[in-house]
Design a protein around this motif. Structure first.
Motif, PDB file in Angstrom:
ATOM      1  N   VAL A  40       0.839  -1.200   0.000  1.00 55.13           N
ATOM      2  CA  VAL A  40       0.000   0.000   0.000  1.00 55.13           C
ATOM      3  C   VAL A  40       0.874   1.250   0.000  1.00 55.13           C
ATOM      4  O   VAL A  40       0.602   2.215  -0.735  1.00 55.13           O
ATOM      5  CB  VAL A  40      -0.980  -0.002   1.201  1.00 55.13           C
ATOM      6  CG1 VAL A  40      -1.620   1.363   1.402  1.00 55.13           C
ATOM      7  CG2 VAL A  40      -2.054  -1.066   1.008  1.00 55.13           C
ATOM      8  N   ASN A  41       1.928   1.239   0.795  1.00 53.82           N
ATOM      9  CA  ASN A  41       2.836   2.398   0.835  1.00 53.82           C
ATOM     10  C   ASN A  41       3.518   2.619  -0.514  1.00 53.82           C
ATOM     11  O   ASN A  41       3.689   3.767  -0.942  1.00 53.82           O
ATOM     12  CB  ASN A  41       3.870   2.233   1.950  1.00 53.82           C
ATOM     13  CG  ASN A  41       3.265   2.481   3.317  1.00 53.82           C
ATOM     14  OD1 ASN A  41       2.324   3.258   3.460  1.00 53.82           O
ATOM     15  ND2 ASN A  41       3.801   1.829   4.324  1.00 53.82           N
ATOM     16  N   GLN A  42       3.899   1.532  -1.177  1.00 53.88           N
ATOM     17  CA  GLN A  42       4.496   1.668  -2.503  1.00 53.88           C
ATOM     18  C   GLN A  42       3.489   2.252  -3.497  1.00 53.88           C
ATOM     19  O   GLN A  42       3.836   3.096  -4.319  1.00 53.88           O
ATOM     20  CB  GLN A  42       5.014   0.309  -2.997  1.00 53.88           C
ATOM     21  CG  GLN A  42       6.221  -0.181  -2.244  1.00 53.88           C
ATOM     22  CD  GLN A  42       6.592  -1.612  -2.604  1.00 53.88           C
ATOM     23  OE1 GLN A  42       5.812  -2.343  -3.211  1.00 53.88           O
ATOM     24  NE2 GLN A  42       7.792  -2.018  -2.204  1.00 53.88           N
ATOM     25  N   SER A  43       2.245   1.799  -3.405  1.00 52.74           N
ATOM     26  CA  SER A  43       1.191   2.335  -4.282  1.00 52.74           C
ATOM     27  C   SER A  43       0.975   3.820  -4.011  1.00 52.74           C
ATOM     28  O   SER A  43       0.783   4.615  -4.941  1.00 52.74           O
ATOM     29  CB  SER A  43      -0.120   1.578  -4.074  1.00 52.74           C
ATOM     30  OG  SER A  43       0.000   0.254  -4.512  1.00 52.74           O
ATOM     31  N   GLN A  60      -4.431  15.201 -16.432  1.00 54.90           N
ATOM     32  CA  GLN A  60      -5.852  14.996 -16.689  1.00 54.90           C
ATOM     33  C   GLN A  60      -6.500  14.084 -15.641  1.00 54.90           C
ATOM     34  O   GLN A  60      -7.678  14.230 -15.338  1.00 54.90           O
ATOM     35  CB  GLN A  60      -6.055  14.395 -18.081  1.00 54.90           C
ATOM     36  CG  GLN A  60      -5.700  15.347 -19.203  1.00 54.90           C
ATOM     37  CD  GLN A  60      -5.787  14.656 -20.559  1.00 54.90           C
ATOM     38  OE1 GLN A  60      -5.946  13.449 -20.652  1.00 54.90           O
ATOM     39  NE2 GLN A  60      -5.686  15.446 -21.634  1.00 54.90           N
ATOM     40  N   PHE A  61      -5.725  13.165 -15.103  1.00 53.35           N
ATOM     41  CA  PHE A  61      -6.274  12.200 -14.139  1.00 53.35           C
ATOM     42  C   PHE A  61      -5.923  12.527 -12.698  1.00 53.35           C
ATOM     43  O   PHE A  61      -6.080  11.685 -11.810  1.00 53.35           O
ATOM     44  CB  PHE A  61      -5.776  10.785 -14.470  1.00 53.35           C
ATOM     45  CG  PHE A  61      -6.357  10.234 -15.728  1.00 53.35           C
ATOM     46  CD1 PHE A  61      -7.682   9.827 -15.771  1.00 53.35           C
ATOM     47  CD2 PHE A  61      -5.597  10.145 -16.884  1.00 53.35           C
ATOM     48  CE1 PHE A  61      -8.226   9.313 -16.936  1.00 53.35           C
ATOM     49  CE2 PHE A  61      -6.132   9.638 -18.048  1.00 53.35           C
ATOM     50  CZ  PHE A  61      -7.462   9.215 -18.087  1.00 53.35           C
ATOM     51  N   ALA A  62      -5.486  13.732 -12.426  1.00 53.95           N
ATOM     52  CA  ALA A  62      -5.085  14.125 -11.078  1.00 53.95           C
ATOM     53  C   ALA A  62      -6.219  13.930 -10.072  1.00 53.95           C
ATOM     54  O   ALA A  62      -6.001  13.480  -8.944  1.00 53.95           O
ATOM     55  CB  ALA A  62      -4.598  15.567 -11.063  1.00 53.95           C
ATOM     56  N   HIS A  63      -7.439  14.235 -10.489  1.00 57.31           N
ATOM     57  CA  HIS A  63      -8.591  14.066  -9.601  1.00 57.31           C
ATOM     58  C   HIS A  63      -8.784  12.580  -9.254  1.00 57.31           C
ATOM     59  O   HIS A  63      -9.044  12.220  -8.092  1.00 57.31           O
ATOM     60  CB  HIS A  63      -9.849  14.643 -10.255  1.00 57.31           C
ATOM     61  CG  HIS A  63     -11.073  14.516  -9.412  1.00 57.31           C
ATOM     62  ND1 HIS A  63     -11.139  14.976  -8.122  1.00 57.31           N
ATOM     63  CD2 HIS A  63     -12.287  13.973  -9.675  1.00 57.31           C
ATOM     64  CE1 HIS A  63     -12.335  14.719  -7.617  1.00 57.31           C
ATOM     65  NE2 HIS A  63     -13.056  14.114  -8.549  1.00 57.31           N
ATOM     66  N   ASN A  64      -8.645  11.729 -10.249  1.00 61.01           N
ATOM     67  CA  ASN A  64      -8.768  10.282 -10.021  1.00 61.01           C
ATOM     68  C   ASN A  64      -7.650   9.790  -9.089  1.00 61.01           C
ATOM     69  O   ASN A  64      -7.884   8.930  -8.236  1.00 61.01           O
ATOM     70  CB  ASN A  64      -8.724   9.514 -11.339  1.00 61.01           C
ATOM     71  CG  ASN A  64      -9.949   9.760 -12.188  1.00 61.01           C
ATOM     72  OD1 ASN A  64     -10.939  10.294 -11.705  1.00 61.01           O
ATOM     73  ND2 ASN A  64      -9.880   9.374 -13.454  1.00 61.01           N
ATOM     74  N   TYR A  65      -6.464  10.340  -9.315  1.00 63.01           N
ATOM     75  CA  TYR A  65      -5.336   9.942  -8.470  1.00 63.01           C
ATOM     76  C   TYR A  65      -5.565  10.358  -7.018  1.00 63.01           C
ATOM     77  O   TYR A  65      -5.226   9.635  -6.088  1.00 63.01           O
ATOM     78  CB  TYR A  65      -4.030  10.554  -8.974  1.00 63.01           C
ATOM     79  CG  TYR A  65      -3.573  10.034 -10.330  1.00 63.01           C
ATOM     80  CD1 TYR A  65      -3.836   8.745 -10.735  1.00 63.01           C
ATOM     81  CD2 TYR A  65      -2.861  10.852 -11.193  1.00 63.01           C
ATOM     82  CE1 TYR A  65      -3.410   8.275 -11.966  1.00 63.01           C
ATOM     83  CE2 TYR A  65      -2.422  10.391 -12.429  1.00 63.01           C
ATOM     84  CZ  TYR A  65      -2.707   9.105 -12.808  1.00 63.01           C
ATOM     85  OH  TYR A  65      -2.284   8.639 -14.019  1.00 63.01           O
ATOM     86  N   ARG A  68      -7.858   7.896  -5.528  1.00 63.56           N
ATOM     87  CA  ARG A  68      -7.112   6.651  -5.289  1.00 63.56           C
ATOM     88  C   ARG A  68      -6.226   6.793  -4.059  1.00 63.56           C
ATOM     89  O   ARG A  68      -6.129   5.867  -3.246  1.00 63.56           O
ATOM     90  CB  ARG A  68      -6.260   6.320  -6.522  1.00 63.56           C
ATOM     91  CG  ARG A  68      -5.329   5.163  -6.373  1.00 63.56           C
ATOM     92  CD  ARG A  68      -6.070   3.846  -6.417  1.00 63.56           C
ATOM     93  NE  ARG A  68      -5.094   2.759  -6.329  1.00 63.56           N
ATOM     94  CZ  ARG A  68      -5.317   1.660  -5.650  1.00 63.56           C
ATOM     95  NH1 ARG A  68      -6.463   1.462  -5.048  1.00 63.56           N
ATOM     96  NH2 ARG A  68      -4.399   0.736  -5.602  1.00 63.56           N
ATOM     97  N   PHE A  69      -5.595   7.945  -3.904  1.00 60.73           N
ATOM     98  CA  PHE A  69      -4.731   8.167  -2.743  1.00 60.73           C
ATOM     99  C   PHE A  69      -5.545   8.112  -1.446  1.00 60.73           C
ATOM    100  O   PHE A  69      -5.111   7.527  -0.456  1.00 60.73           O
ATOM    101  CB  PHE A  69      -4.008   9.518  -2.862  1.00 60.73           C
ATOM    102  CG  PHE A  69      -2.986   9.749  -1.790  1.00 60.73           C
ATOM    103  CD1 PHE A  69      -1.744   9.139  -1.868  1.00 60.73           C
ATOM    104  CD2 PHE A  69      -3.269  10.550  -0.699  1.00 60.73           C
ATOM    105  CE1 PHE A  69      -0.803   9.338  -0.876  1.00 60.73           C
ATOM    106  CE2 PHE A  69      -2.336  10.752   0.297  1.00 60.73           C
ATOM    107  CZ  PHE A  69      -1.097  10.139   0.210  1.00 60.73           C
ATOM    108  N   GLY A  70      -6.738   8.682  -1.460  1.00 64.98           N
ATOM    109  CA  GLY A  70      -7.609   8.634  -0.282  1.00 64.98           C
ATOM    110  C   GLY A  70      -7.975   7.206   0.086  1.00 64.98           C
ATOM    111  O   GLY A  70      -7.983   6.831   1.265  1.00 64.98           O
ATOM    112  N   LYS A  71      -8.264   6.393  -0.931  1.00 63.92           N
ATOM    113  CA  LYS A  71      -8.583   4.982  -0.678  1.00 63.92           C
ATOM    114  C   LYS A  71      -7.367   4.240  -0.109  1.00 63.92           C
ATOM    115  O   LYS A  71      -7.503   3.383   0.766  1.00 63.92           O
ATOM    116  CB  LYS A  71      -9.055   4.316  -1.964  1.00 63.92           C
ATOM    117  CG  LYS A  71     -10.427   4.778  -2.408  1.00 63.92           C
ATOM    118  CD  LYS A  71     -10.817   4.123  -3.715  1.00 63.92           C
ATOM    119  CE  LYS A  71     -12.163   4.657  -4.211  1.00 63.92           C
ATOM    120  NZ  LYS A  71     -12.527   4.113  -5.525  1.00 63.92           N
ATOM    121  N   LEU A  72      -6.205   4.573  -0.627  1.00 60.38           N
ATOM    122  CA  LEU A  72      -4.986   3.931  -0.123  1.00 60.38           C
ATOM    123  C   LEU A  72      -4.707   4.320   1.329  1.00 60.38           C
ATOM    124  O   LEU A  72      -4.267   3.504   2.140  1.00 60.38           O
ATOM    125  CB  LEU A  72      -3.781   4.277  -1.014  1.00 60.38           C
ATOM    126  CG  LEU A  72      -3.767   3.604  -2.388  1.00 60.38           C
ATOM    127  CD1 LEU A  72      -2.668   4.202  -3.260  1.00 60.38           C
ATOM    128  CD2 LEU A  72      -3.582   2.097  -2.250  1.00 60.38           C
TER     129      LEU A  72
END
Length: 137
Positions: A40-43, A60-65, A68-72
């Protein structure tokens, strides 16, 4: 003692072996959780790199990232809580095993003492039954 009857120390030894196996299983689960936390830390690091990237596709995908970071982050928190619970379980299993092992050793000592006492009683009975005709030392 009958041939099929087990001594207390042998029964406890079986329990100690079982308890040690449970301890190893708990340690294995703890190690697996540790590996998941590392993944998870690597992700998270890869997502942070993608968010900070100047490559147009990543912008363009910064919002998606960010999602994803919040989920991680949430997954890391869950795994950390699981890890703490597993650490407690490992300690409990180890403590139970240590106690059982101490009881087994005490039972073995008591059985050895009883065996020695019985041998002395048998020797005394043999000496008394022969009328003490043997020479004195």
């Amino acid at each position: 003692m009958a041939g099929g009857e087990q001594t207390r120390s042998k029964k406890l030894k079986r329990l100690v072996n079982l308890q040690r196996h449970l301890e190893k299983m708990a340690e294995s689960e703890l190690a697996a959780t540790g590996r998941q936390i590392v993944e998870v830390n690597q992700s998270k690091e890869r997502v942070i790199e993608a968010i900070g990237s100047v490559i147009p596709i990543h912008i363009q995908f910064a919002h998606n990232y960010a999602g994803r970071f919040g989920k991680l982050m949430l997954r890391e928190k869950q795994l950390t809580d699981i890890q703490k619970a597993q650490e407690v379980r490992v300690i409990k299993e180890r403590t139970k095993g240590d106690r059982l092992q101490d009881q087994m050793l005490e039972a073995r000592e008591a059985e050895d003492r009883e065996k020695d006492d019985n041998a002395i009683y048998d020797l005394l009975e043999m000496t008394l039954s022969t009328g003490g005709t043997g020479r004195a030392f």
